[in-house]
Write a protein that holds these residues in place. Sequence first.
Motif, PDB file in Angstrom:
ATOM      1  N   LEU A 138      21.063  64.677  22.028  1.00 30.03           N
ATOM      2  CA  LEU A 138      19.889  65.358  22.175  1.00 30.03           C
ATOM      3  C   LEU A 138      19.528  66.437  21.312  1.00 30.03           C
ATOM      4  O   LEU A 138      18.437  66.776  21.453  1.00 30.03           O
ATOM      5  CB  LEU A 138      19.190  65.062  24.271  1.00 30.03           C
ATOM      6  N   ARG A 139      20.289  66.852  20.822  1.00 24.87           N
ATOM      7  CA  ARG A 139      20.430  68.010  20.152  1.00 24.87           C
ATOM      8  C   ARG A 139      19.009  68.431  19.404  1.00 24.87           C
ATOM      9  O   ARG A 139      18.467  70.050  19.575  1.00 24.87           O
ATOM     10  CB  ARG A 139      21.608  68.794  19.163  1.00 24.87           C
ATOM     11  N   ALA A 140      18.664  67.622  18.949  1.00 24.12           N
ATOM     12  CA  ALA A 140      17.636  67.822  18.009  1.00 24.12           C
ATOM     13  C   ALA A 140      16.187  68.071  18.608  1.00 24.12           C
ATOM     14  O   ALA A 140      15.199  67.627  17.814  1.00 24.12           O
ATOM     15  CB  ALA A 140      16.857  67.478  16.932  1.00 24.12           C
ATOM     16  N   VAL A 141      16.451  67.775  20.390  1.00 24.19           N
ATOM     17  CA  VAL A 141      15.012  67.073  20.718  1.00 24.19           C
ATOM     18  C   VAL A 141      13.984  68.224  20.723  1.00 24.19           C
ATOM     19  O   VAL A 141      14.393  69.087  20.968  1.00 24.19           O
ATOM     20  CB  VAL A 141      15.259  65.819  22.069  1.00 24.19           C
ATOM     21  N   VAL A 161      18.690  61.043  30.113  1.00 23.74           N
ATOM     22  CA  VAL A 161      16.459  60.313  31.011  1.00 23.74           C
ATOM     23  C   VAL A 161      16.833  62.080  31.127  1.00 23.74           C
ATOM     24  O   VAL A 161      15.863  63.336  30.223  1.00 23.74           O
ATOM     25  CB  VAL A 161      16.912  60.019  31.664  1.00 23.74           C
ATOM     26  N   GLN A 162      17.548  63.185  32.153  1.00 29.82           N
ATOM     27  CA  GLN A 162      17.335  64.245  33.107  1.00 29.82           C
ATOM     28  C   GLN A 162      16.812  65.595  31.849  1.00 29.82           C
ATOM     29  O   GLN A 162      16.459  65.934  31.326  1.00 29.82           O
ATOM     30  CB  GLN A 162      18.743  64.754  33.544  1.00 29.82           C
ATOM     31  N   LEU A 163      17.747  64.880  30.648  1.00 34.08           N
ATOM     32  CA  LEU A 163      17.662  66.162  29.684  1.00 34.08           C
ATOM     33  C   LEU A 163      17.343  66.395  29.029  1.00 34.08           C
ATOM     34  O   LEU A 163      16.659  67.516  28.047  1.00 34.08           O
ATOM     35  CB  LEU A 163      19.347  66.298  28.956  1.00 34.08           C
ATOM     36  N   ALA A 164      16.582  65.143  28.031  1.00 33.86           N
ATOM     37  CA  ALA A 164      14.981  65.249  27.670  1.00 33.86           C
ATOM     38  C   ALA A 164      13.949  65.361  28.336  1.00 33.86           C
ATOM     39  O   ALA A 164      12.691  65.850  27.780  1.00 33.86           O
ATOM     40  CB  ALA A 164      15.113  63.598  26.988  1.00 33.86           C
ATOM     41  N   VAL A 165      13.783  65.160  29.592  1.00 34.41           N
ATOM     42  CA  VAL A 165      12.709  65.972  30.162  1.00 34.41           C
ATOM     43  C   VAL A 165      13.111  66.610  30.438  1.00 34.41           C
ATOM     44  O   VAL A 165      12.183  67.557  30.181  1.00 34.41           O
ATOM     45  CB  VAL A 165      13.265  65.354  32.000  1.00 34.41           C
ATOM     46  N   ALA A 197      11.721  42.653  28.888  1.00 33.99           N
ATOM     47  CA  ALA A 197      11.217  42.815  27.930  1.00 33.99           C
ATOM     48  C   ALA A 197      11.843  43.627  27.049  1.00 33.99           C
ATOM     49  O   ALA A 197      12.407  44.419  27.205  1.00 33.99           O
ATOM     50  CB  ALA A 197       9.274  44.576  27.843  1.00 33.99           C
ATOM     51  N   GLU A 198      11.583  43.778  25.793  1.00 32.77           N
ATOM     52  CA  GLU A 198      11.846  44.284  24.832  1.00 32.77           C
ATOM     53  C   GLU A 198      12.295  46.280  24.807  1.00 32.77           C
ATOM     54  O   GLU A 198      11.567  46.647  24.826  1.00 32.77           O
ATOM     55  CB  GLU A 198      12.161  43.740  23.182  1.00 32.77           C
ATOM     56  N   VAL A 199      13.239  46.403  23.857  1.00 33.81           N
ATOM     57  CA  VAL A 199      12.582  47.823  23.053  1.00 33.81           C
ATOM     58  C   VAL A 199      12.156  48.482  22.613  1.00 33.81           C
ATOM     59  O   VAL A 199      12.090  49.597  22.476  1.00 33.81           O
ATOM     60  CB  VAL A 199      14.428  48.463  23.098  1.00 33.81           C
ATOM     61  N   ASP A 200      11.274  47.311  22.154  1.00 35.48           N
ATOM     62  CA  ASP A 200      10.428  47.526  20.886  1.00 35.48           C
ATOM     63  C   ASP A 200       9.641  47.358  21.393  1.00 35.48           C
ATOM     64  O   ASP A 200       8.090  47.207  20.987  1.00 35.48           O
ATOM     65  CB  ASP A 200      10.701  46.933  19.271  1.00 35.48           C
ATOM     66  N   ARG A 201       9.098  47.322  23.074  1.00 36.65           N
ATOM     67  CA  ARG A 201       7.846  47.079  23.323  1.00 36.65           C
ATOM     68  C   ARG A 201       6.815  47.772  23.055  1.00 36.65           C
ATOM     69  O   ARG A 201       4.917  46.501  22.884  1.00 36.65           O
ATOM     70  CB  ARG A 201       8.167  46.708  24.663  1.00 36.65           C
ATOM     71  N   ASP A 202       6.830  48.990  22.819  1.00 38.89           N
ATOM     72  CA  ASP A 202       5.781  50.113  22.754  1.00 38.89           C
ATOM     73  C   ASP A 202       5.533  50.223  21.223  1.00 38.89           C
ATOM     74  O   ASP A 202       4.980  51.103  20.465  1.00 38.89           O
ATOM     75  CB  ASP A 202       6.123  51.524  23.616  1.00 38.89           C
ATOM     76  N   GLY A 203       6.551  49.668  20.164  1.00 38.54           N
ATOM     77  CA  GLY A 203       6.165  49.224  18.825  1.00 38.54           C
ATOM     78  C   GLY A 203       6.592  51.297  18.689  1.00 38.54           C
ATOM     79  O   GLY A 203       7.734  51.819  19.363  1.00 38.54           O
ATOM     80  N   PRO A 204       7.060  50.655  16.621  1.00 36.62           N
ATOM     81  CA  PRO A 204       7.768  52.331  16.311  1.00 36.62           C
ATOM     82  C   PRO A 204       7.399  53.987  16.348  1.00 36.62           C
ATOM     83  O   PRO A 204       6.676  54.407  15.665  1.00 36.62           O
ATOM     84  CB  PRO A 204       7.424  51.994  14.955  1.00 36.62           C
ATOM     85  N   VAL A 205       7.648  53.760  18.524  1.00 35.17           N
ATOM     86  CA  VAL A 205       6.992  55.738  18.640  1.00 35.17           C
ATOM     87  C   VAL A 205       7.844  56.307  19.279  1.00 35.17           C
ATOM     88  O   VAL A 205       7.651  57.590  20.178  1.00 35.17           O
ATOM     89  CB  VAL A 205       5.875  55.323  19.581  1.00 35.17           C
ATOM     90  N   HIS A 206       9.191  56.080  19.233  1.00 34.11           N
ATOM     91  CA  HIS A 206      10.584  57.305  19.671  1.00 34.11           C
ATOM     92  C   HIS A 206      10.338  57.760  18.922  1.00 34.11           C
ATOM     93  O   HIS A 206      11.448  57.382  17.406  1.00 34.11           O
ATOM     94  CB  HIS A 206      11.305  56.459  20.381  1.00 34.11           C
ATOM     95  N   ASP A 207      10.335  59.196  19.045  1.00 37.28           N
ATOM     96  CA  ASP A 207      11.603  60.092  17.540  1.00 37.28           C
ATOM     97  C   ASP A 207      12.920  60.020  17.501  1.00 37.28           C
ATOM     98  O   ASP A 207      13.248  60.392  17.107  1.00 37.28           O
ATOM     99  CB  ASP A 207      11.060  62.013  17.961  1.00 37.28           C
ATOM    100  N   VAL A 208      12.907  59.997  18.808  1.00 37.25           N
ATOM    101  CA  VAL A 208      14.448  59.748  19.357  1.00 37.25           C
ATOM    102  C   VAL A 208      14.823  58.474  20.498  1.00 37.25           C
ATOM    103  O   VAL A 208      14.116  58.171  21.157  1.00 37.25           O
ATOM    104  CB  VAL A 208      15.616  60.790  19.728  1.00 37.25           C
ATOM    105  N   VAL A 209      15.801  57.588  20.076  1.00 38.92           N
ATOM    106  CA  VAL A 209      16.449  56.506  20.381  1.00 38.92           C
ATOM    107  C   VAL A 209      17.748  56.418  20.394  1.00 38.92           C
ATOM    108  O   VAL A 209      18.807  56.125  19.717  1.00 38.92           O
ATOM    109  CB  VAL A 209      15.925  55.065  19.917  1.00 38.92           C
TER     110      VAL A 209
END
Length: 321
Positions: A138-141, A161-165, A197-209
């Motif tokens: 998550l270094r670049a988040v 999860v906690q570090l990203a939050v 559900a699959e991981v692409d449920r919300d579409g291509p919206v995540h900056d980091v996966v």
Amino acid sequence: MKAIAQSRYGPADVLSLREVPRPVAGAAEVLVQVRAAGVDPGVWINMTGQPYAARAAFGLTRPRIAVRGRALAGVVAEVGPGVTTFQPGDEVYGTTGRGSFAEFAVAPVKWLARKPATLSFEQAAAVPISAVTALAALRAVRAGQRVMVIGAAGGIGAYAVQLAVARGARVTGVCGTDKVELVRSLGADEVVDYTAAEVDRDGPVHDVVVDTAGCRPLSLLRRAAAPRGVVVLAGGGHDSGGLLGGMTRLLRVPFVAARPGARFQGLFSGERAAELDELRDLIDAGAVRPVIDRVYPLAEAPDAIRYLALGHPAGKVVLTV
Ligand SMILES: NC(=O)c1ccc[n+]([C@@H]2O[C@H](COP(=O)([O-])OP(=O)(O)OC[C@H]3O[C@@H](n4cnc5c(N)ncnc54)[C@H](OP(=O)(O)O)[C@@H]3O)[C@@H](O)[C@H]2O)c1
């Protein structure tokens, strides 16, 4: 001293509690009286010698280092020549390359830091490998970004999860049905139950996966990432067979990455004192907490490893020494 050791590669049955010589701290090393040791999937590779490529590092026909385990928390018993940063009695946590499933372990000073004051030894031993890996992933988040963590309740994922939050990201955790409440409690804004559900449920919206599970197709991971985002591959799943095991997944990256879209990033994190210091500050400030699934006594290390190998821990598995 007592230690969990092995003389040949194989399943968890090759491990036994035995008497082995107490190690001696060399230059820039300290001898730690181990109070607790973290169990992570890497132990399985060391123990089985699979995938076979790992034997180049660990010993071709049998493990060069008989004592298993890397992560530890304990009390400095002796310091080696030239060590000024620690003294006997200091409570530390970190990693060793020479076995932590033991009453004593020798570790290089550069892989140790002072233990978080707010944690027990069991909790502290759950931090070094998994949380440092999550930190590296998550270094670049940055604040405001969207981050997806696949395997959000696992050893690395619960920290990710906690570090990203803590960095101000909007976090989606992916986990099985029985972990949904846990992942929410860690601060995830949204949770995807992968059985529904699959991981692409919300579409291509995540900056980091961040993928720790290692079992979803690379093209699918990319469909969850924004076009300028990044897919961080932290794990190769539970495929430990053949020459390369889960690493074969990385060989497929160039073919998927040739198409336009998010880029892929492999992750080979090292554990250093600087990261452990950073994590201690976050932990003692209350921003991150270890999630402990099970604590086993040292003698039951084989059972602890068998449990972890099932692939669905709720946080970390720890040995108490
Ligand atoms: N790159 C590095 O530097 C580095 C460092 C340390 C470890 N690793 C590797 O990273 C990987 C993960 O380590 P870990 O300690 O986090 O392992 P872990 O604690 O065993 O977690 C594995 C996770 O995979 C999830 N999972 C299993 N099946 C799934 C599926 N079908 N779909 C989605 N998720 C699924 C599990 O979630 P549920 O419980 O919800 O099913 C679990 O949270 C391992 O391969 C390890 O060797 C890499």
